[in-house]
Write an enzyme that holds these catalytic residues in place. Sequence first.
Site: not given
Ligand SMILES: Cc1ncc(C[n+]2csc(CCOP(=O)(O)OP(=O)(O)O)c2C)c(N)n1
Length: 658
Positions: A28, A261, A410, A472
Amino acid sequence: MNKKIDELAVATIRSLCIDEINKANSGHPGMALGSAPILYTLFTRHLVADPKDPEWFNRDRFVLSAGHASALLYAMLHLSGYELSLDDLKNFRQLDSLTPGHPEYHWTKGVDATSGPLGQGIAQAVGMAMVEESVRANYPQGDKLCNHYTYVLCGDGCLQEGISQEAISLAGHQKLNKLILFYDANQVTLDGALDLSFSEQVKARFVASEWDVIEVADGNDIEAIDAAIKSAKGSKEKPTMILIHTVIGYGSAKQGTSKVHGSPLGVDDGKHAKVDVYGFDHPDFFIPEEVKEQFAKTFIARGQKAHEEYNKDIEAYKEKHPVDLKRFLALKDLSVEGYLPKVMPDFVEGSSTSTRVASGKALNAYMLNIPNLIGGSADVAGSVMTKLDGGVDFTPEHREGHNINWGIREFAMASAQNGMLLHGGLRTYVGCFCVFADYMKAAIRMAALSHLPAIYLFSHDSIAVGEDGPTHQPIEQLAMLRSIPNMRVIRPCDERETYAAWSLALQSMKTPTALILSRQNLPLMPGSSAEGVAKGAYVVSKEEKKAQLEIIATGSEVSLAVQAQKLLKEEGVDVRVISMPSWELFEEQEASYKESVLSLPWDKRVSVEMLTTFGWDRYAKHHMGMDTFGASAPAKDAIKKFDFTAERLVRLCKEIVK
Ligand SMILES: Cc1ncc(C[n+]2csc(CCOP(=O)(O)OP(=O)(O)O)c2C)c(N)n1
């Protein structure tokens, strides 16, 4: 400040990120390139840590909550003198490399937390900041032992996740002023522009949660980032969020879009970014000498000096407070050895108590011996019995307090517990109703993956919850917990087993433990045994002569099984009753022991657990369990409706024997 070296260093870091990801053809680059100046400023001007001793207790903590930007963290760790070679960077994301896809604690030196599941890093950092306060307050001259900042870097994604708000709200309430969060606000996520799914006023949200907010208009402006960190470090009352406007994939032809990204730039675009935009015309993985020197004289020198001074302070501390230091040194690595009571209390034969009450008693008994045991529940302390009687609440005014009021959060509670254990210095537990373990699942998984000895107290463990009804009443939660690798689940059948379970949970160093506790009273079983619990399963009530069947029960169903055993005896059927509080502990035993407990063939065994039968095929062919949701009614009526009685078990056993 020398702008030239700063620019050269940032160009080097960005180029390393491009090269790591291009070589792996995976990773990334987006946030890594955008955030590089933030981490450069933090590491060279502020962060205090010693690459020669990455686990040094008093280091500042840094959590990369946006774990997908791992290429950036690895570049930083390499330049900062950690044991992470250029070859390791070249092996980014390859099998068994020290540079896995997302940062992994215990695997790569200098990584303070496993991250990647977005949002959890923020809660982990909150937990770290809480421990930092607690440890300092729990020792005389505690500032000589523990006195540092906690930093966390997140992106838009982390702040979209619900857990971030739970954690932010808690940190503001607790006035964790030594917690500093960088928000890389590049307005782009995986699928596209952030405004596809987000129109929140993030600054206002932090202000409303009692945080200070500082905004940096240009993510490439190192002096502005530096000034923001300086100001945040001076905060006396509140945690600080530094919102930094960055450009995703800075330098790439695709910068500012989601295309950068999570896909490598490739050779041409990589060259364009490096040469045309950063002015860095060098071979791949090249690091200029000046940049190496810059890290040597800033981050590395600062850390070494601070560590040496700390060591001197510890020498002086030893003279003044030898007993406290001994406790500190044991608990900093999470060991409670020497602090557990040697003997079990005398339990009253014939008595009856719920295992949640037994757990509360055990907790209080152990807490008197283990000064650094701290924990609480998500607003169900009075039901799950998570309080130290007469103890002080952990608050901004009483950092020495041991009772944490987590509020109804939680997921953040479980995730912050991970941060607390990652930090070290005390042992922790958290509690809630068993059915809400689902809310915490992702954090429990993270504890198991990170080898953290977290303790979960899950009470109200079956349809015997009663009137609150099926919302519950747990059914499938134990199957979920048991399915997690490196997880230990213990469902004790009485007070004796509960004390033993607590002791085992506290002795664990690398495995989380969930204690599954009843709401209703359970009789002290004459045959129950602490040693038996340690082995996971044991014969709690023997057959008379020769067992025709083996009944395997857990928790509240052990007494029901023994009742059935008596009734069966009257009808001439001889059975053995096995208490199996923990599958996982049983699986750790030698085959000969296992065969001595489960001595009959699989088709002559019956499992009894007032929860899903899912998974029990492992031990028995026949089951008495709950494979539907429960019902709202007084417990005895709910149990009657589902016929969870000794009589039914008798019928089932007779059927099998026939
Ligand atoms: C809980 C979770 N959901 C989905 C993902 C998959 N995922 C990784 S990065 C991302 C997008 C994150 O966006 P941002 O924080 O703005 O990062 P950037 O695009 O700037 O690298 C997603 C959906 C993940 N790693 N964790």
